[in-house]
Design a protein around this motif. Sequence first.
Motif, PDB file in Angstrom:
ATOM      1  N   LEU A   1      -2.955   3.473  -9.923  1.00  0.00           N
ATOM      2  CA  LEU A   1      -2.796   3.857  -8.517  1.00  0.00           C
ATOM      3  C   LEU A   1      -2.994   5.368  -8.332  1.00  0.00           C
ATOM      4  O   LEU A   1      -3.586   5.806  -7.344  1.00  0.00           O
ATOM      5  CB  LEU A   1      -1.410   3.419  -8.015  1.00  0.00           C
ATOM      6  CG  LEU A   1      -1.165   3.507  -6.515  1.00  0.00           C
ATOM      7  CD1 LEU A   1      -2.196   2.710  -5.724  1.00  0.00           C
ATOM      8  CD2 LEU A   1       0.244   3.003  -6.171  1.00  0.00           C
TER       9      LEU A   1
ATOM     10  N   GLU B   1      -9.257   3.219   1.188  1.00  0.00           N
ATOM     11  CA  GLU B   1      -7.922   2.903   1.705  1.00  0.00           C
ATOM     12  C   GLU B   1      -7.597   1.431   1.441  1.00  0.00           C
ATOM     13  O   GLU B   1      -6.486   1.086   1.038  1.00  0.00           O
ATOM     14  CB  GLU B   1      -7.836   3.189   3.212  1.00  0.00           C
ATOM     15  CG  GLU B   1      -7.847   4.672   3.574  1.00  0.00           C
ATOM     16  CD  GLU B   1      -9.224   5.328   3.378  1.00  0.00           C
ATOM     17  OE1 GLU B   1     -10.244   4.600   3.336  1.00  0.00           O
ATOM     18  OE2 GLU B   1      -9.273   6.564   3.240  1.00  0.00           O
ATOM     19  N   ALA B   2      -8.576   0.574   1.651  1.00  0.00           N
ATOM     20  CA  ALA B   2      -8.349  -0.853   1.441  1.00  0.00           C
ATOM     21  C   ALA B   2      -8.155  -1.153  -0.043  1.00  0.00           C
ATOM     22  O   ALA B   2      -7.327  -1.984  -0.419  1.00  0.00           O
ATOM     23  CB  ALA B   2      -9.521  -1.652   2.005  1.00  0.00           C
TER      24      ALA B   2
ATOM     25  N   GLN C   1      -5.583   7.075  -5.773  1.00  0.00           N
ATOM     26  CA  GLN C   1      -5.114   8.023  -4.759  1.00  0.00           C
ATOM     27  C   GLN C   1      -5.828   9.363  -4.900  1.00  0.00           C
ATOM     28  O   GLN C   1      -6.170  10.013  -3.917  1.00  0.00           O
ATOM     29  CB  GLN C   1      -3.606   8.228  -4.879  1.00  0.00           C
ATOM     30  CG  GLN C   1      -2.820   6.992  -4.462  1.00  0.00           C
ATOM     31  CD  GLN C   1      -1.344   7.278  -4.292  1.00  0.00           C
ATOM     32  OE1 GLN C   1      -0.857   8.312  -4.699  1.00  0.00           O
ATOM     33  NE2 GLN C   1      -0.638   6.356  -3.680  1.00  0.00           N
TER      34      GLN C   1
ATOM     35  N   ILE D   1      -6.881   0.897  -2.257  1.00  0.00           N
ATOM     36  CA  ILE D   1      -5.547   1.383  -2.626  1.00  0.00           C
ATOM     37  C   ILE D   1      -4.478   0.389  -2.177  1.00  0.00           C
ATOM     38  O   ILE D   1      -3.556   0.072  -2.931  1.00  0.00           O
ATOM     39  CB  ILE D   1      -5.300   2.781  -2.022  1.00  0.00           C
ATOM     40  CG1 ILE D   1      -6.176   3.798  -2.756  1.00  0.00           C
ATOM     41  CG2 ILE D   1      -3.832   3.174  -2.094  1.00  0.00           C
ATOM     42  CD1 ILE D   1      -6.265   5.145  -2.072  1.00  0.00           C
ATOM     43  N   ALA D   2      -4.621  -0.125  -0.986  1.00  0.00           N
ATOM     44  CA  ALA D   2      -3.647  -1.102  -0.493  1.00  0.00           C
ATOM     45  C   ALA D   2      -3.662  -2.343  -1.382  1.00  0.00           C
ATOM     46  O   ALA D   2      -2.611  -2.911  -1.696  1.00  0.00           O
ATOM     47  CB  ALA D   2      -3.971  -1.467   0.953  1.00  0.00           C
TER      48      ALA D   2
ATOM     49  N   ALA E   1      -1.967  -1.557  -4.755  1.00  0.00           N
ATOM     50  CA  ALA E   1      -0.523  -1.421  -4.597  1.00  0.00           C
ATOM     51  C   ALA E   1       0.137  -2.784  -4.471  1.00  0.00           C
ATOM     52  O   ALA E   1       1.279  -2.971  -4.881  1.00  0.00           O
ATOM     53  CB  ALA E   1      -0.207  -0.553  -3.380  1.00  0.00           C
TER      54      ALA E   1
END
Lengths: 323, 459
Positions: free
Chosen positions: A213, A286-287, A217, A289-290, A293
Amino acid sequence: MGSAGREGSGVSAGTGAAAQGLNDSPYALSHLDALESESVHIFREVAGEFERPVILFSGGKDSIVMLHLALKAFAPGRVPFALLHVDTGHNFPEVLEYRDRTVARHGLRLHVASVQDYIDRGVLRERPDGTRNPLQTLPLTEKIAAERFDAVFGGGRRDEEKARAKERVFSLRDEFSQWDPRRQRPELWQLYNGRHAPGEHVRVFPLSNWTELDIWQYIAREKIELPEIYFAHEREVFQRSGMWLTGGDWGGPTDAEQVERRTVRYRTVGDMSCTGAVDSDAVTLEAVIAEIAASRLTERGATRADDKLSEAAMEDRKREGYF
Amino acid sequence: MTSTDITDGGGAAEALLSATTLLRFATAGSVDDGKSTLVGRLLHDSKSVLTDQLEAVEHASRSRGGEGPDLALLTDGLRAEREQGITIDVAYRYFATPRRRFILADTPGHVQYTRNMVTGASTADLAVVLVDARNGVVEQTRRHAAVAALLRVPHVVLAVNKMDLVGYAEEVFAAIAEEFTAYATALGVPEVTAIPISALAGDNVVEPSAVMDWYGGPTVLEHLETVPVSHDLAACHARLPVQYVIRPQTAEHPDYRGYAGQIAAGTFRTGEPVTVLPGGRTTTVQGIDLLGEAVDVAWAPQSVTLLLADDIDVSRGDLIVPSGDVPPSGQDVEATVCHVADTPLTVGHRVLLKHTTRTVKAIVKEIPALVTLDDLSHHAEPGRLTANDIGLVKVRTAEPIALDSYADSRRTGSFLLIDPADGTTLAAGMAGESFATNDRSAAAADPEARQGDEAEWDF
């Protein structure tokens, strides 16, 4: 093979972070700044103490972040290291294209150790399962010896695998490139001991303390370009041992295996014969990373067939000189 | 959820990307104290154990004839460790909560080596010392406290475990906490937080205990999330060991000459007068590059590049310090060391001393004392230090080095002694005064006599 998990539960777990922000002191560093500073320190230590360092570069996200950190460490000067790619002969074309473009853009020198050459010369033999990951060790170690590299940067992270969790930042290898976990030097403070005898070298892992992660990021924060296969795209794949694999000259699919068109992306980049894709519609950082996570699978568990060969597969390969 | 939701909504991904701090901590305790269970619970309850890892552990546990998943298999990464059911070496674990990221130096419970805890503690902001509530503070607890004090770990957590086995009794906890805190404070540990827990039942590890309502403090995880990680840098002596000189000599940067390094302590500002050691030349900070971005102020542990106003001779191994705050420089080093190699350290031993970015030749002139950690007694003139010994040494260096006291700076007060023949790291050194320099008992027992108890060391 599950999807990378898009229930979103892990995402909501992160919503408290914005309010928390940095704690009390104006001098507190964010975790990404702390990791970045530590990695830069490691690059500069190697530049200061070794004669012939080289960066292992596969075109995967970890080696891309590693190169980005090296560029920052020596800016506005040049990176004082060459790159070394161990080409399995089963690479994704998008990744090779990315590799060559990157080398050209930064004016770097690229060394290539080719598994295909070894097979063509009859030195290495294709394995029955078709995976070439274990075959990388000999071309890598012979290249290190031939070029007399004394420090070899790898993008390995300790969170990847339990044998890697035991790896030092500076990992001494003998003249056969072997790793002996029982004979590692204690690593105290930030005082890295890189002394080695002629013929020995040190594997250096500047991303040791990063997690998957953190890598994503940081890629988002620094706006680092990645090969396109990391983002969701339509691709013809077939299923083998629970993995979605891309067919090709490497030997897949067999007649019994059904090709499907699916929307997938890759969490890791490696040999095509053993690197699986995950179902995903994440087309932006962003997608991604989501998705990471929220995932309940590690990247290796999700996408690497070769690590499942045995409980100690990684340790055994590392002992032989694998990175 | 689709990718469109996330990009358009923005909030969730933004929260994940928001700044969180990093805490490095180490654990000390034997397996019997429940360290594996505590580590397992922290990882598990913070959702850091993922499905495939848990499946692998369950599979391995079954194949060994175990009934439930053995969480120790999560952390024992080496073939030999799994075969023998022991932990051989320090491993590093990573987990995160929305408030903070954690790096845990998981030091072995079985193998009896002080060096492993010293290794883990050297980079730790916090140490968790486990105690079995039934046994209270034992010899081994005092050793853990002593190592934390010696390494100057800023925060110590006493986790009084197995409270379920003492009826969750407040008096039991209070007595242990009081005894430990008094001992640790006398050693110079700045802060002790005592927490009554049951790692097995989950009391006060991540969730507050439902049965110990007499305890009003934080859970272990809450404390880890909120303990301050930065120090008052303004009060620290500013130090920049020069790692590398950046000189592009390109058309774009014909005159750029930058001194790259990680700030070891304190803050640097542009315009500040600085002195370069060991040469002693003085100039001012003309600019600070923070990885490509010009800044006016930078602080530890940022990696930066300093630009100096005058073109003076500066190279790797030099130390840049504020002109008003110059550390003592000399060739005689007195320190407490932990011996970490299998080959002994003896008087007359020729070694290399690595301090920050500088490595110099040195000779061991004296070994005045060997320190026993359980009662801090000194054994005078032991003649040599062997693996896992803590001792006082006097070393003479071939060139002057600018050494701070370890009490003032963990980064510029620490050094390694290295065997020049094969590169082995021999000892971890901490310069200047430590608790170990106060000989409390003046006991002068035969150094051979202490070998027997080494087998019981349990870091």
